[in-house]
Structure formats: structure tokens, C-alpha cells
Write a protein that holds these residues in place. Sequence first.
Motif, PDB file in Angstrom:
ATOM      1  N   SER A   7       0.832  -1.025   0.012  1.00  0.00           N
ATOM      2  CA  SER A   7      -0.197   0.676   0.397  1.00  0.00           C
ATOM      3  C   SER A   7       0.608   1.417   0.164  1.00  0.00           C
ATOM      4  O   SER A   7       0.488   2.597  -0.080  1.00  0.00           O
ATOM      5  CB  SER A   7      -1.153  -0.013   1.324  1.00  0.00           C
ATOM      6  N   ARG A  26      -0.003   6.507  -1.714  1.00  0.00           N
ATOM      7  CA  ARG A  26      -0.049   5.702  -1.042  1.00  0.00           C
ATOM      8  C   ARG A  26      -1.705   5.326  -0.912  1.00  0.00           C
ATOM      9  O   ARG A  26      -2.419   5.833  -1.552  1.00  0.00           O
ATOM     10  CB  ARG A  26      -0.074   6.394   0.792  1.00  0.00           C
ATOM     11  N   GLY A  27      -2.232   3.935  -0.179  1.00  0.00           N
ATOM     12  CA  GLY A  27      -3.144   3.575  -0.683  1.00  0.00           C
ATOM     13  C   GLY A  27      -3.315   2.421  -2.217  1.00  0.00           C
ATOM     14  O   GLY A  27      -2.892   2.384  -2.929  1.00  0.00           O
TER      15      GLY A  27
END
Length: 119
Positions: A7, A26-27
Motif C-alpha cells: 500500500s 499511498r493506498g
Amino acid sequence: MAILCRSCAAGSSSSRRASFGAHVLRGRALTAPVVALFEQHWATGAHYTAVDAGRDVSTERVRQVVALLARGMKDEAVARRLGVSTRTMRRLVAATMDELGAQSRFEAGIEAVRCGFVE
């Protein structure tokens, strides 16, 4: 781009306007394509070999290395004779063994005789 975890990924920025910078993703929605691309390349990649390292050895060089080693010369003496560093000599021995398909110096000697490199 470096994948830090599934992530989070980070990569350097190459901009003419900025002297230094980085991008951070991010993610999972953003990193999933990067992870998928890495896994695809990892799965289809080839093993790293002597040729990849720029150690493609000519048959003549193989003959020279094998002939000198067959005389009982140590790596350092062979390196001096060939005009290369000891480190380069070790690479040449490794590349020669790879070229001959040998796992050890002994096996390389046997293969060299089979190939007619030494008598």
C-alpha cells in the motif's frame, strides 16, 4: 520506483525545475498497478548470468585461462600473464566455468579436456 509494501511506493522525481524530489503513492488503489507490473516482470525475468554482467568470454579467452590454470598456475599468476587484475581474473574463471557448464574447477578441467581446450 520502490515498493515499500502493498500500500506504499516511492520514487524519485526528475524535474528540470526541482533539484530533488520524490513521489509517494499511498493506498492499494494507487500501488496495485505498480505491484502488478513488478510481479509480472519478476515472473518473466531471466536469471542473472555472466553475460549480463558484461563478462561474455570469447572461446580464445577461455582457452587461455584454461591452459594457464592447467599448468598449475595460481589465479594471481594467470592474472599477471593476461594483464588483468586478480578480481578480473576471478570473473574470468567464473565466466569460463559458466561457458563450460561446470560447477567446480575440477569439472571445468574435465569439460576443457572434452572440448579440446587442453590436452
